[in-house]
Write a protein that holds these residues in place. Structure first.
Motif, PDB file in Angstrom:
ATOM      1  N   SER A   1       0.832  -1.203   0.000  1.00 17.87           N
ATOM      2  CA  SER A   1       0.000   0.000   0.000  1.00 17.87           C
ATOM      3  C   SER A   1       0.863   1.249   0.000  1.00 17.87           C
ATOM      4  O   SER A   1       1.956   1.269   0.570  1.00 17.87           O
TER       5      SER A   1
ATOM      6  N   ASN B   1      -2.236  -4.556  -5.726  1.00 14.53           N
ATOM      7  CA  ASN B   1      -2.177  -5.987  -5.449  1.00 14.53           C
ATOM      8  C   ASN B   1      -1.468  -6.740  -6.568  1.00 14.53           C
ATOM      9  O   ASN B   1      -1.661  -6.447  -7.750  1.00 14.53           O
TER      10      ASN B   1
ATOM     11  N   SER C   1      -5.771   1.857   1.749  1.00 12.88           N
ATOM     12  CA  SER C   1      -4.689   0.906   1.993  1.00 12.88           C
ATOM     13  C   SER C   1      -5.234  -0.360   2.622  1.00 12.88           C
ATOM     14  O   SER C   1      -6.313  -0.361   3.220  1.00 12.88           O
TER      15      SER C   1
ATOM     16  N   SER D   1      -3.986   0.432  -2.213  1.00 14.08           N
ATOM     17  CA  SER D   1      -3.138  -0.761  -2.332  1.00 14.08           C
ATOM     18  C   SER D   1      -2.978  -1.133  -3.801  1.00 14.08           C
ATOM     19  O   SER D   1      -3.861  -0.883  -4.620  1.00 14.08           O
TER      20      SER D   1
END
Ligand code: FEO
Length: 400
Positions: free
Chosen positions: A17, A37, A175, A35
């Motif tokens: 994040s 991913n 986040s 974030s």
């Protein structure tokens, strides 16, 4: 230090994040961060699903090194070429010189646009809708998802573990704070508004394309959704899919009223506040008011997608619409909102022009109606306009 979590026995979340970025895409405030991913499938072959934004590159490469644990990386699947996910591709190829890029033809072209790597064709495994990749015990199925939210976007469905890698779809601003699964937080209370703001502002324009992908997804047995931003979904998927269905079909979630107003010296606000009181006297609850000069447009766009009725109140400015309202309305129109009821209040000290011009902008939206009467102020709301304001409140209530 590495910071990873298992999603399934074979799949690891390697994301990270950014809490320092103020504006996502240099447009959208993200007070709670975001974030990025990325996931690694550790099968007989190893597969990385996307990279990350360059702001979290150090964490990402540490996570990748730790999770590979000495194994070579065989494939990287690129679902989306926007740099918040592919920024680290060039470094990844340098660190993992044997890795093959799995992507579609459009992505291959975009890779050459972003990076001058001179990659030979054998570094690519080009795939299209319906193609599969067997990695040992897992079978990965590729699903095209154009315009969700760029034209090259695709998703991957792991039919072994029933995991959908959904690219930008099903993402959320904010986040991840240890909890990477939506069922580990109070999503509805703490994250739904930010998920809606993320969807409506980033992908909201492309509702029909999202509907197409939702149709394809409904034919799959999905147990887990792994998006590129925000939480992984492994429980109650129907709840979030239903939200996406509504947002992409431009159906309101709530029969509710939002008042977006611009006001230079407070007179237009006063009139909008009187209308709000009359709406409350009609029994309407949870009325929200937003000052277009104070609240970033992305929050009001998101609210406009949530509710059924939007009141717009703005003065005339340079013979047109008060500038912050005009900017907001251009943004709203660009996001293709449909199926809404609008009420208009305008204001002006000599030529009152903003109401007509607000209507002209909104008439491009499909299946929207204007609630009468329109309230037109000469500098300020007058005693003799209270009855008309009450009529507007009653008409708004009647259509809720
Ligand atoms: Fe998260 Fe369209 O990139």
């Amino acid at each position: 230090m590495h910071n990873v979590r298992k999603v399934t026995a074979d799949l690891t979340w390697l994301g990270a994040s950014d809490n320092r970025l103020a504006l996502f895409e240099n447009v959208y405030p993200i007070p709670n961060g975001i974030s990025y991913n990325s996931y690694l499938l550790n099968d007989e072959k190893t597969v990385l699903f996307d990279t990350v934004d360059s702001s979290v590159r150090r964490q990402f490469f540490e996570n990748l090194r730790h999770t590979l644990n000495g194994k070579a990386l065989d494939y990287v699947i690129i679902h989306h070429m926007e740099p918040d996910h592919c920024a680290e591709l060039a470094d990844l190829l340098r660190i993992c010189p044997q890795v093959r890029i799995v992507c579609n033809m459009q992505t291959q072209k975009m890779i050459a646009q972003f990076f001058e790597l001179g990659l030979p064709d054998e570094r690519f495994m080009l795939v299209k809708e319906g193609d599969t990749l067997n990695t040992g015990t897992h079978t990965l199925n590729f699903v095209s998802a154009p315009m969700v939210h760029w034209p090259e976007v695709m998703m991957t469905y792991d039919s072994t573990d029933k995991v959908l890698f959904s690219a930008d779809a099903f993402g959320t601003f904010g986040s991840l704070n240890g909890n990477i699964f939506a069922d580990e937080v109070d999503f509805k209370r703490d994250y739904l508004d930010e998920a809606r703001r993320y969807y409506t502002n980033i992908v909201g324009k492309y509702g029909p394309q999202v509907q197409n992908v939702l149709k394809k997804a409904s034919a799959l047995d999905i147990k887990t959704i792994c998006p590129l931003h925000g939480f992984i979904w492994r429980n109650d998927l129907g709840y979030f899919i239903d939200k996406y269905n509504k947002w992409s079909a431009y159906e309101p979630e709530d029969k509710a009223v939002v008042i977006a107003y611009g006001s230079i010296y407070g007179n237009t606000y006063d009139a909008a506040a009187v209308l709000a009181t009359k709406l409350a006297e009609q029994g309407i609850e949870n009325i929200k008011m937003y000052d277009v000069s104070k609240t970033h447009a992305s929050y009001i766009i998101s609210e406009a997608f949530r509710v059924s009725t939007i009141v717009l109140a703005a003065p005339t400015y340079n013979g047109g619409i008060f500038v912050n309202m005009e900017n907001f309305l251009h943004d709203l129109v660009a996001h293709n909102l449909q199926n809404r009821r609008f009420a208009i209040m305008d204001n002006g000290t000599w030529a009152v022009m903003s109401g007509k011009q607000m209507k002209d902008l909104l008439t491009t939206l499909k299946n929207c109606e204007f609630i009468e009467p329109q309230i037109s102020l000469k500098s300020a709301l007058k005693e003799n306009q209270l009855a008309q304001t009450g009529e507007l409140a009653a008409a708004i209530k009647a259509g809720l």
